[in-house]
Write a protein that holds these residues in place. Structure first.
Motif, PDB file in Angstrom:
ATOM      1  N   ASP A   1       9.474   7.140   3.369  1.00  0.00           N
ATOM      2  CA  ASP A   1       8.945   8.124   4.315  1.00  0.00           C
ATOM      3  C   ASP A   1       7.449   8.359   4.091  1.00  0.00           C
ATOM      4  O   ASP A   1       6.707   8.626   5.042  1.00  0.00           O
ATOM      5  N   LEU A   2       7.008   8.272   2.838  1.00  0.00           N
ATOM      6  CA  LEU A   2       5.589   8.438   2.540  1.00  0.00           C
ATOM      7  C   LEU A   2       4.755   7.294   3.097  1.00  0.00           C
ATOM      8  O   LEU A   2       3.560   7.456   3.397  1.00  0.00           O
ATOM      9  N   ILE A   3       5.379   6.113   3.229  1.00  0.00           N
ATOM     10  CA  ILE A   3       4.658   4.935   3.715  1.00  0.00           C
ATOM     11  C   ILE A   3       4.749   4.818   5.237  1.00  0.00           C
ATOM     12  O   ILE A   3       3.739   4.570   5.909  1.00  0.00           O
ATOM     13  N   PHE A   4       5.959   5.003   5.747  1.00  0.00           N
ATOM     14  CA  PHE A   4       6.190   4.767   7.174  1.00  0.00           C
ATOM     15  C   PHE A   4       6.472   6.075   7.932  1.00  0.00           C
ATOM     16  O   PHE A   4       6.667   6.099   9.099  1.00  0.00           O
TER      17      PHE A   4
ATOM     18  N   SER B   1       1.529  -0.905  11.064  1.00  0.00           N
ATOM     19  CA  SER B   1       0.386  -1.504  11.750  1.00  0.00           C
ATOM     20  C   SER B   1      -0.692  -0.446  11.956  1.00  0.00           C
ATOM     21  O   SER B   1      -0.398   0.680  12.350  1.00  0.00           O
ATOM     22  N   GLY B   2      -1.933  -0.818  11.644  1.00  0.00           N
ATOM     23  CA  GLY B   2      -3.035   0.124  11.785  1.00  0.00           C
ATOM     24  C   GLY B   2      -3.234   1.042  10.602  1.00  0.00           C
ATOM     25  O   GLY B   2      -4.082   1.946  10.649  1.00  0.00           O
ATOM     26  N   SER B   3      -2.494   0.809   9.525  1.00  0.00           N
ATOM     27  CA  SER B   3      -2.605   1.683   8.349  1.00  0.00           C
ATOM     28  C   SER B   3      -3.838   1.385   7.502  1.00  0.00           C
ATOM     29  O   SER B   3      -4.183   2.158   6.613  1.00  0.00           O
ATOM     30  N   GLY B   4      -4.484   0.234   7.746  1.00  0.00           N
ATOM     31  CA  GLY B   4      -5.702  -0.098   7.005  1.00  0.00           C
ATOM     32  C   GLY B   4      -5.538  -1.216   5.998  1.00  0.00           C
ATOM     33  O   GLY B   4      -6.448  -1.452   5.188  1.00  0.00           O
ATOM     34  N   LYS B   5      -4.420  -1.937   6.031  1.00  0.00           N
ATOM     35  CA  LYS B   5      -4.180  -2.979   5.026  1.00  0.00           C
ATOM     36  C   LYS B   5      -5.244  -4.085   5.087  1.00  0.00           C
ATOM     37  O   LYS B   5      -5.816  -4.467   4.061  1.00  0.00           O
ATOM     38  N   THR B   6      -5.494  -4.596   6.284  1.00  0.00           N
ATOM     39  CA  THR B   6      -6.483  -5.668   6.421  1.00  0.00           C
ATOM     40  C   THR B   6      -7.886  -5.171   6.083  1.00  0.00           C
ATOM     41  O   THR B   6      -8.660  -5.870   5.431  1.00  0.00           O
ATOM     42  N   THR B   7      -8.213  -3.948   6.494  1.00  0.00           N
ATOM     43  CA  THR B   7      -9.525  -3.383   6.165  1.00  0.00           C
ATOM     44  C   THR B   7      -9.704  -3.247   4.663  1.00  0.00           C
ATOM     45  O   THR B   7     -10.781  -3.534   4.122  1.00  0.00           O
TER      46      THR B   7
ATOM     47  N   ARG C   1       4.199  -4.758  -8.469  1.00  0.00           N
ATOM     48  CA  ARG C   1       3.880  -3.387  -8.083  1.00  0.00           C
ATOM     49  C   ARG C   1       3.995  -3.268  -6.573  1.00  0.00           C
ATOM     50  O   ARG C   1       3.794  -4.248  -5.855  1.00  0.00           O
ATOM     51  N   ILE C   2       4.319  -2.076  -6.127  1.00  0.00           N
ATOM     52  CA  ILE C   2       4.397  -1.809  -4.695  1.00  0.00           C
ATOM     53  C   ILE C   2       3.430  -0.683  -4.363  1.00  0.00           C
ATOM     54  O   ILE C   2       3.471   0.380  -4.984  1.00  0.00           O
ATOM     55  N   TRP C   3       2.558  -0.971  -3.403  1.00  0.00           N
ATOM     56  CA  TRP C   3       1.653   0.042  -2.887  1.00  0.00           C
ATOM     57  C   TRP C   3       2.100   0.422  -1.487  1.00  0.00           C
ATOM     58  O   TRP C   3       2.555  -0.428  -0.711  1.00  0.00           O
ATOM     59  N   GLY C   4       1.925   1.678  -1.156  1.00  0.00           N
ATOM     60  CA  GLY C   4       2.150   2.136   0.203  1.00  0.00           C
ATOM     61  C   GLY C   4       0.879   2.752   0.742  1.00  0.00           C
ATOM     62  O   GLY C   4       0.275   3.622   0.099  1.00  0.00           O
ATOM     63  N   LEU C   5       0.448   2.286   1.911  1.00  0.00           N
ATOM     64  CA  LEU C   5      -0.776   2.781   2.531  1.00  0.00           C
ATOM     65  C   LEU C   5      -0.414   3.501   3.826  1.00  0.00           C
ATOM     66  O   LEU C   5       0.242   2.933   4.703  1.00  0.00           O
ATOM     67  N   SER C   6      -0.814   4.748   3.927  1.00  0.00           N
ATOM     68  CA  SER C   6      -0.514   5.539   5.124  1.00  0.00           C
ATOM     69  C   SER C   6      -1.632   6.539   5.359  1.00  0.00           C
ATOM     70  O   SER C   6      -2.061   7.220   4.417  1.00  0.00           O
ATOM     71  N   GLY C   7      -2.103   6.596   6.597  1.00  0.00           N
ATOM     72  CA  GLY C   7      -3.184   7.529   6.913  1.00  0.00           C
ATOM     73  C   GLY C   7      -4.436   7.287   6.111  1.00  0.00           C
ATOM     74  O   GLY C   7      -5.206   8.219   5.851  1.00  0.00           O
ATOM     75  N   GLY C   8      -4.644   6.022   5.710  1.00  0.00           N
ATOM     76  CA  GLY C   8      -5.835   5.684   4.934  1.00  0.00           C
ATOM     77  C   GLY C   8      -5.732   6.009   3.458  1.00  0.00           C
ATOM     78  O   GLY C   8      -6.672   5.771   2.700  1.00  0.00           O
ATOM     79  N   LYS C   9      -4.603   6.549   3.024  1.00  0.00           N
ATOM     80  CA  LYS C   9      -4.420   6.929   1.624  1.00  0.00           C
ATOM     81  C   LYS C   9      -3.373   6.036   0.945  1.00  0.00           C
ATOM     82  O   LYS C   9      -2.424   5.574   1.588  1.00  0.00           O
ATOM     83  N   LEU C  10      -3.568   5.820  -0.349  1.00  0.00           N
ATOM     84  CA  LEU C  10      -2.577   5.098  -1.141  1.00  0.00           C
ATOM     85  C   LEU C  10      -1.500   6.104  -1.546  1.00  0.00           C
ATOM     86  O   LEU C  10      -1.642   6.821  -2.531  1.00  0.00           O
ATOM     87  N   THR C  11      -0.437   6.172  -0.757  1.00  0.00           N
ATOM     88  CA  THR C  11       0.577   7.213  -0.940  1.00  0.00           C
ATOM     89  C   THR C  11       1.643   6.841  -1.961  1.00  0.00           C
ATOM     90  O   THR C  11       2.347   7.716  -2.466  1.00  0.00           O
TER      91      THR C  11
END
Length: 242
Positions: A239-242, A37-43, A215-225
């Motif tokens: 761990d890179l995502i969460f 939550s708050g990682s920027g997915k909706t944005t 495909r699976i994307w992971g978003l963390s800290g505003g970056k596509l990790t």
């Protein structure tokens, strides 16, 4: 179909939400987007739908650079995009069929739209689309009598009948029990492949992303990790995502 280069988005005074996001996404792909939550997915979805401006980056859609298009061009493009929310935007007192028909009217002439005129062909087309999502037997049920998963099917049907080529599904299975959530994801996966749509689907459940994402994307800290083909995630990737 979509190419994005270095998309960045900040909120004042200096809160960076998206940080140099780059990717290519093609028709027939279901992209599962994971992130806390708050990682920027909706944005990210709102930026891709041109509902929010971003600070930097290039956006190419269908081979055309749409980074700086005007308001009218945005309006025309949005006809090809659909946004599915956690709670579908449906009229609860109308039947599934009438909800779908209301979307079909947007494709008709202004006279038909303003007079709410529905032809026999419109009716048959709407029934065909309900059949595609496995909801033909619910056509005459009021939406407020449908389950959460059944409502999502009607919402998907509305998107398809309006001519959407891209669907942004923002937490479409949140609040559903595991069985209903799996059915909704199965529907999205099937429609994606049969109709050659591009579907972006944000999720919290890793197991659903692994099971249904091409495909699976992971978003963390505003970056596509993480950006990988759909499969079981390693612990390092989680761990890179969460």
């Amino acid at each position: 179909m979509i190419i994005v280069r270095n998309l960045s988005k900040s909120y004042p005074p200096d809160r960076r939400i998206l940080d140099k996001i780059s990717f290519q996404a093609d028709e027939g792909e279901l992209i599962a987007l994971l992130g806390a939550s708050g990682s920027g997915k909706t944005t990210l979805f709102r930026c891709l739908m041109l509902k929010e401006k971003w600070d930097d980056g290039q956006y190419i859609y269908g081979g055309k650079d749409i980074t700086g298009i005007n308001a009218w061009e945005k309006f025309q493009l949005r006809k090809e995009w659909a946004y599915l929310e956690e709670k579908p935007a449906l009229n609860p007192k109308k039947s599934a069929l009438k909800n779908v028909l209301s979307a079909l009217l947007f494709k008709k002439s202004w006279v038909r739209f303003l007079t709410n005129t529905v032809s026999e062909d419109d009716h048959l087309e709407a029934m065909d689309y309900l059949d595609k999502v496995g909801s033909l037997d619910k056509a005459h049920e009021p939406v407020d009598k449908l389950s959460g998963g059944e409502k999502q099917r009607v919402a998907v049907c509305k998107a398809m009948i309006k001519g959407a080529k891209i669907i942004f599904a923002d937490e479409p299975v949140s609040g559903l029990d595991p069985e209903a959530a799996a059915r909704v994801m199965e529907d999205l996966q099937s429609i994606c492949r049969k109709e050659k749509l591009l579907i972006f689907c944000s999720l919290h459940q890793v197991e659903l992303a692994e099971r249904f994402g091409d495909r699976i994307w992971g978003l963390s800290g505003g970056k596509l990790t993480v950006d990988i083909a759909g499969r079981r995630l390693t612990q390092r990737e989680k761990d890179l995502i969460f």
